[in-house]
Write a protein that holds these residues in place. Structure first.
Motif, mmCIF file in Angstrom:
data_model
loop_
_atom_site.group_PDB
_atom_site.id
_atom_site.type_symbol
_atom_site.label_atom_id
_atom_site.label_comp_id
_atom_site.label_asym_id
_atom_site.label_seq_id
_atom_site.Cartn_x
_atom_site.Cartn_y
_atom_site.Cartn_z
ATOM 1 N N UNK A 89 44.240 55.939 27.276
ATOM 2 C CA UNK A 89 43.265 56.451 28.261
ATOM 3 C C UNK A 89 42.163 57.175 27.506
ATOM 4 N N UNK A 90 40.922 56.753 27.735
ATOM 5 C CA UNK A 90 39.839 57.239 26.865
ATOM 6 C C UNK A 90 38.957 58.289 27.515
ATOM 7 N N UNK A 91 39.390 58.806 28.667
ATOM 8 C CA UNK A 91 38.587 59.830 29.344
ATOM 9 C C UNK A 91 39.273 61.182 29.179
ATOM 10 N N UNK A 92 38.459 62.233 28.915
ATOM 11 C CA UNK A 92 39.000 63.582 28.729
ATOM 12 C C UNK A 92 39.695 64.037 30.022
ATOM 13 N N UNK A 93 40.880 64.623 29.911
ATOM 14 C CA UNK A 93 41.610 65.105 31.086
ATOM 15 C C UNK A 93 40.957 66.399 31.550
ATOM 16 N N UNK A 94 40.605 66.491 32.846
ATOM 17 C CA UNK A 94 39.932 67.696 33.339
ATOM 18 C C UNK A 94 40.764 68.949 33.092
ATOM 19 N N UNK A 95 40.131 70.058 32.720
ATOM 20 C CA UNK A 95 40.872 71.299 32.483
ATOM 21 C C UNK A 95 41.721 71.708 33.696
ATOM 22 N N UNK A 96 41.168 71.484 34.889
ATOM 23 C CA UNK A 96 41.922 71.886 36.093
ATOM 24 C C UNK A 96 43.197 71.029 36.245
ATOM 25 N N UNK A 97 43.135 69.802 35.697
ATOM 26 C CA UNK A 97 44.343 68.945 35.784
ATOM 27 C C UNK A 97 45.344 69.369 34.721
ATOM 28 N N UNK A 98 44.848 69.750 33.544
ATOM 29 C CA UNK A 98 45.742 70.216 32.473
ATOM 30 C C UNK A 98 46.535 71.419 32.983
ATOM 31 N N UNK A 119 37.753 64.357 18.417
ATOM 32 C CA UNK A 119 36.581 63.649 18.949
ATOM 33 C C UNK A 119 36.213 62.457 18.047
ATOM 34 N N UNK A 120 36.032 61.292 18.663
ATOM 35 C CA UNK A 120 35.591 60.119 17.895
ATOM 36 C C UNK A 120 36.739 59.301 17.317
ATOM 37 N N UNK A 121 37.965 59.852 17.385
ATOM 38 C CA UNK A 121 39.125 59.134 16.836
ATOM 39 C C UNK A 121 39.900 58.497 17.985
ATOM 40 N N UNK A 122 39.503 57.259 18.333
ATOM 41 C CA UNK A 122 40.257 56.544 19.377
ATOM 42 C C UNK A 122 40.195 55.054 19.079
ATOM 43 N N UNK A 123 41.219 54.354 19.613
ATOM 44 C CA UNK A 123 41.231 52.890 19.473
ATOM 45 C C UNK A 123 41.130 52.461 18.011
ATOM 46 N N UNK A 124 40.372 51.404 17.791
ATOM 47 C CA UNK A 124 40.262 50.787 16.463
ATOM 48 C C UNK A 124 39.659 51.759 15.448
ATOM 49 N N UNK A 162 50.779 51.425 5.443
ATOM 50 C CA UNK A 162 49.493 50.723 5.357
ATOM 51 C C UNK A 162 49.648 49.713 4.223
ATOM 52 N N UNK A 163 49.281 48.429 4.483
ATOM 53 C CA UNK A 163 49.459 47.401 3.449
ATOM 54 C C UNK A 163 48.125 47.112 2.773
ATOM 55 N N UNK A 164 48.193 46.521 1.582
ATOM 56 C CA UNK A 164 46.996 46.266 0.760
ATOM 57 C C UNK A 164 45.865 45.593 1.540
ATOM 58 N N UNK A 165 46.132 44.481 2.169
ATOM 59 C CA UNK A 165 45.020 43.697 2.755
ATOM 60 C C UNK A 165 44.840 43.955 4.249
ATOM 61 N N UNK A 166 45.251 45.102 4.680
ATOM 62 C CA UNK A 166 45.129 45.405 6.118
ATOM 63 C C UNK A 166 43.668 45.411 6.554
ATOM 64 N N UNK A 167 43.422 44.820 7.693
ATOM 65 C CA UNK A 167 42.161 45.053 8.415
ATOM 66 C C UNK A 167 42.506 46.053 9.526
ATOM 67 N N UNK A 168 41.473 46.661 10.130
ATOM 68 C CA UNK A 168 41.779 47.587 11.235
ATOM 69 C C UNK A 168 42.616 46.933 12.333
ATOM 70 N N UNK A 169 42.339 45.673 12.623
ATOM 71 C CA UNK A 169 43.069 44.968 13.685
ATOM 72 C C UNK A 169 44.533 44.757 13.317
ATOM 73 N N UNK A 170 44.761 44.357 12.054
ATOM 74 C CA UNK A 170 46.148 44.123 11.616
ATOM 75 C C UNK A 170 46.926 45.439 11.636
ATOM 76 N N UNK A 171 46.266 46.496 11.170
ATOM 77 C CA UNK A 171 46.931 47.808 11.122
ATOM 78 C C UNK A 171 47.206 48.320 12.543
#
Ligand code: GRF
Length: 209
Positions: A89-98, A119-124, A162-171
């Motif tokens: 889930x890529x949307x910040x959870x509202x403080x009131x929900x936390x 911040x900025x560290x998500x998905x691929x 992490x393997x030698x020839x990893x691409x982001x997708x393989x990893x």
């Protein structure tokens, strides 16, 4: 344990939960709804296939973020799950929900927190940064969600090479298969069966027979 799963993408983590419930690997658990910010999310198709209600709530449809936060929190309170699961889930959870669901929201993050998160560290992007830095071990983390970003108490982690020839997708695929899809169902089963204790921001697996 009634759970609502929040998704944004393909839903492979959701699928892992649904399969584990069907196979009896996760007990005392029912997925009562799936919520996505993205009407096109493949995760919604996976919910539909299991006749689980799918709900779309996109921040773009609201006048501003605060209006979305109120609506999203209100909807979650109407659903009244015992646990909210963030699965890609890529949307910040509202403080009131936390605060309304304090200690009852878990998230899966595709790295060994506190590395490669925030911040900025998500998905691929997470796996691109892992490869850029040249670390030899990565993995995934399940944690309780607090007001920070990827900073809540850690429930479980699993390392992945992490393997030698990893691409982001393989990893990414290896982290999903060898860590995410194992950790998240297990954490839900532990919570559903009273095996976890959260005390002073630390998670303990209560002794159970
Ligand atoms: C993936 O990057 C996964 O590592 C992270 O969220 C993204 C989508 O996962 N947890 P999913 O296939 O939608 O569960």
């Amino acid at each position: 344990l009634k759970i609502v799963v929040c998704v944004s993408g393909g839903g492979t983590n959701l699928q892992a939960i649904l399969d584990a419930v069907d196979e009896g690997k996760v007990t005392n658990t029912q997925v009562i709804a799936v919520i996505s910010n993205n009407a096109g999310a493949g995760a919604l198709d996976r919910a539909r296939a299991r006749k689980i209600p799918g709900i779309v709530m996109s921040p773009k449809k609201y006048a501003d973020r605060e209006a979305y936060n109120q609506a999203f929190t209100g909807r979650m309170q109407e659903l009244a799950p015992d646990l909210v699961v963030l699965a890609g889930f890529l949307v910040r959870i509202p403080p009131q929900m936390v605060s309304a669901f304090s200690g009852r929201i878990v998230n899966i993050h595709p790295s060994l927190i506190p590395s490669f998160c925030g911040v900025g560290y998500y998905g691929l992007k997470v796996h691109e940064k892992v490869l850029e830095r040249g670390v030899k071990i990565t993995g995934a983390t399940v944690h309780f969600v607090n007001e920070g970003m990827d900073e809540g108490p850690i429930i479980s982690q699993k390392a992945v090479p992490v393997e030698e020839n990893d691409t982001p997708e393989i990893l990414q695929r290896r982290v999903m298969e060898q860590a995410e899809w194992i950790l998240l169902p297990k954490a839900i089963d532990d919570i559903a069966n009273g095996r976890l204790r959260l005390e002073d921001g630390r998670v303990y697996s209560a002794s159970y027979f």
